[in-house]
Design a protein around this motif. Structure first.
Motif, short mmCIF file in Angstrom:
data_model
loop_
_atom_site.label_atom_id
_atom_site.label_comp_id
_atom_site.label_asym_id
_atom_site.label_seq_id
_atom_site.Cartn_x
_atom_site.Cartn_y
_atom_site.Cartn_z
N LEU A 1 -2.25 -22.65 7.92
CA LEU A 1 -3.69 -22.57 7.72
C LEU A 1 -4.01 -22.28 6.26
CD1 LEU A 1 -6.45 -22.58 9.19
CD2 LEU A 1 -6.18 -20.10 9.48
N LEU A 2 -4.94 -23.04 5.69
CA LEU A 2 -5.35 -22.95 4.28
C LEU A 2 -4.29 -23.47 3.32
CD1 LEU A 2 -7.17 -19.48 4.13
CD2 LEU A 2 -8.12 -21.71 4.73
N GLY A 3 -3.22 -24.05 3.86
CA GLY A 3 -2.17 -24.59 3.00
C GLY A 3 -2.36 -26.07 2.75
N SER A 4 -1.34 -26.68 2.15
CA SER A 4 -1.35 -28.12 1.90
C SER A 4 0.08 -28.57 1.68
CB SER A 4 -2.20 -28.46 0.67
OG SER A 4 -1.51 -28.14 -0.53
N PRO B 1 -4.07 -10.00 -4.95
CA PRO B 1 -4.30 -11.06 -5.94
C PRO B 1 -3.54 -12.34 -5.66
CG PRO B 1 -3.90 -8.95 -7.03
CD PRO B 1 -3.57 -8.76 -5.58
N ALA B 2 -2.29 -12.22 -5.17
CA ALA B 2 -1.49 -13.41 -4.87
C ALA B 2 -2.10 -14.20 -3.72
CB ALA B 2 -0.06 -13.00 -4.54
N LEU B 3 -2.61 -13.49 -2.73
CA LEU B 3 -3.24 -14.16 -1.59
C LEU B 3 -4.54 -14.83 -2.00
CD1 LEU B 3 -3.11 -14.84 1.36
CD2 LEU B 3 -4.08 -12.59 1.91
N ARG B 4 -5.30 -14.16 -2.88
CA ARG B 4 -6.53 -14.79 -3.38
C ARG B 4 -6.20 -16.05 -4.17
NH1 ARG B 4 -8.06 -9.83 -5.08
NH2 ARG B 4 -7.98 -10.41 -7.29
N ALA B 5 -5.15 -16.00 -4.96
CA ALA B 5 -4.75 -17.17 -5.73
C ALA B 5 -4.38 -18.32 -4.80
CB ALA B 5 -3.57 -16.83 -6.65
N PHE B 6 -3.72 -17.99 -3.68
CA PHE B 6 -3.38 -19.01 -2.69
C PHE B 6 -4.65 -19.62 -2.09
CE2 PHE B 6 -2.75 -19.77 1.93
CZ PHE B 6 -1.95 -20.91 1.83
N VAL B 7 -5.61 -18.78 -1.74
CA VAL B 7 -6.88 -19.28 -1.20
C VAL B 7 -7.58 -20.20 -2.19
CG1 VAL B 7 -9.19 -18.60 -0.45
CG2 VAL B 7 -7.20 -17.31 0.36
N LEU B 8 -7.54 -19.83 -3.46
CA LEU B 8 -8.24 -20.59 -4.49
C LEU B 8 -7.59 -21.94 -4.79
CD1 LEU B 8 -9.24 -17.73 -6.96
CD2 LEU B 8 -10.74 -18.98 -5.40
N SER C 1 -19.21 -29.05 -10.83
CA SER C 1 -19.43 -28.16 -9.69
C SER C 1 -18.11 -27.90 -8.97
CB SER C 1 -20.45 -28.78 -8.73
OG SER C 1 -19.94 -29.99 -8.20
N LEU C 2 -18.15 -26.98 -8.03
CA LEU C 2 -16.96 -26.64 -7.24
C LEU C 2 -17.17 -27.07 -5.79
CD1 LEU C 2 -16.27 -23.00 -8.50
CD2 LEU C 2 -15.00 -25.05 -9.14
N ARG C 3 -16.07 -27.41 -5.12
CA ARG C 3 -16.13 -27.69 -3.68
C ARG C 3 -14.79 -27.29 -3.05
NH1 ARG C 3 -15.64 -34.32 -3.03
NH2 ARG C 3 -13.45 -34.50 -3.70
N TRP C 4 -14.86 -26.95 -1.76
CA TRP C 4 -13.66 -26.63 -1.01
C TRP C 4 -12.96 -27.92 -0.58
CZ3 TRP C 4 -11.94 -21.97 -1.51
CH2 TRP C 4 -12.80 -20.88 -1.61
N LYS C 5 -11.65 -27.97 -0.72
CA LYS C 5 -10.88 -29.11 -0.24
C LYS C 5 -10.60 -29.00 1.26
CE LYS C 5 -7.57 -30.74 -2.77
NZ LYS C 5 -6.32 -30.86 -3.56
N ILE C 6 -10.87 -27.83 1.82
CA ILE C 6 -10.72 -27.63 3.25
C ILE C 6 -12.08 -27.76 3.93
CG2 ILE C 6 -8.65 -26.19 3.23
CD1 ILE C 6 -10.51 -23.75 3.16
#
Length: 347
Positions: free
Chosen positions: A85-88, A228-235, A246-251
């Motif tokens: 989840l939230l990966g790629s 911080p590492a988990l936030r970096a993963f989310v980002l 602009s910004l958009r979520w890829k998920i």
């Protein structure tokens, strides 16, 4: 479109009925020994029909193959790696690149983006059952002409791999699962899943207003995601649109949020199953191939209480623990994970 799909399903059901009637006739002629074949025919028909009524997402993917090994790679089943989840697919780039070079049994290694993740924004979907996601992977295998493949899945991807192995065991040459059990998790009883739910909720509440930067989003998430590492993963799921900055979520965060309860569970043929079901039902599907479970010693996603359920579905399983590693075992202990994968694939 739906009428053609319905017609296909009816034709498949008719074929299944003919096969089962023919086998029953053989049972009358040959005796009770043929009856087990009837059960297998019926089970294979029901497994195949799970994907008949849905149109699969055409998953984006990346390939890894050692230089000069293209011919040898086709001698062994390919490996399909499924993220969590939230990966790629990019999460496994370094691991798969190293693995492709070190395997003695050369194989094509493929990483895919599961639906509503990665580069699949061309076809976002509202449904995220494990049956649907397994059918996406099965459709990918068909397009790639993979008769069989070894599946490696982390977290949500591990559940997708398990679901596919139980639905179509003859298409799965081996199964490696990274730190997940085939059970339903709840925020009330599972602290780890409660943390996941909180992260998804926090992401869904981020307002991507014009002019906002990744640093701003990082600040917005800091309270809900303190690591911080988990936030970096989310980002890594956030991308910048160059045309308007602009910004958009890829998920597909809205679908993920809506389907979070489904993702927490474990469904086969769209039927959610629990540990209690496993204890009561000796007719649950099984994958009898070699199943290797890699557990992070500091993670709570695979516990002693899950082992009976794991054994019910995967009787030929082996579990190993990487001490000190958390849920993201492949990121926290990449060398250990690579060695274990190599041992399994070269066995």
């Amino acid at each position: 479109m739906s009428s053609r799909n319905d017609g296909g399903v009816r034709r498949r059901q008719c074929i299944c009925m003919v096969l089962m009637m023919a086998t029953l006739l053989m049972c009358n002629i040959c005796g009770a020994g043929a009856f087990s074949a009837t059960a297998r025919v019926g089970l294979e028909c029901s497994r195949g029909s799970a994907c008949s009524g849905s149109e699969a997402v055409e998953l984006r993917y990346a390939e890894y193959e050692a230089m000069g090994s293209s011919a040898a790679a086709h001698e062994h089943e390919p490996v399909i790696v499924l993220h969590g989840l939230l990966g790629s697919k990019r999460n496994f780039a370094t691991l798969c690149s190293g693995l492709s070079k070190q395997l003695q049994k050369r194989r094509k290694i493929v990483t895919v983006d599961l639906r509503n993740h990665g580069d699949n924004h061309h076809d976002w979907r509202e449904e995220m059952s494990y049956t649907d996601m397994a059918c996406d992977v099965l459709s990918f295998m068909d397009r790639q002409s993979f008769q069989k493949a070894v599946l490696v899945g982390h977290s949500m991807g591990g559940k997708v791999a398990k679901s596919l192995a139980l639905m179509q065991p003859h298409r799965v040459a081996g199964l490696v699962v990274l730190d997940i059990a085939p059970v339903r998790y709840t925020a009330q009883h599972d602290e780890s899943w409660n943390a996941v739910s909180s992260i998804i909720q926090a992401i869904s509440q981020v307002q991507l207003t014009p002019g906002k930067t990744k640093r701003d989003v990082d600040s917005d998430l800091r309270h809900a995601v303190s690591d911080p590492a988990l936030r970096a993963f989310v980002l890594t799921n956030l991308e910048q649109i160059r045309s308007d900055n602009s910004l958009r979520w890829k998920i597909n965060i809205n679908a993920i949020l809506a389907q979070l309860d489904t993702i927490a569970g474990f469904d086969i043929h769209h039927n959610d199953v629990t540990s209690a079901d496993s204890a009561k039902n000796d007719q649950l599907p099984k994958y009898e191939g070699d199943t290797f479970i890699i557990h992070g010693g500091a993670s709570r996603f695979v516990r002693h209480a899950h082992m009976a359920t794991i054994a019910d579905y995967f009787p030929n399983h082996m579990l190993t623990t990487i001490r000190g590693a958390g849920h993201w075992v492949h990121a926290e202990a990449p060398d250990d994970t690579l060695v274990l994968l190599k041992q399994y694939l070269d066995r």
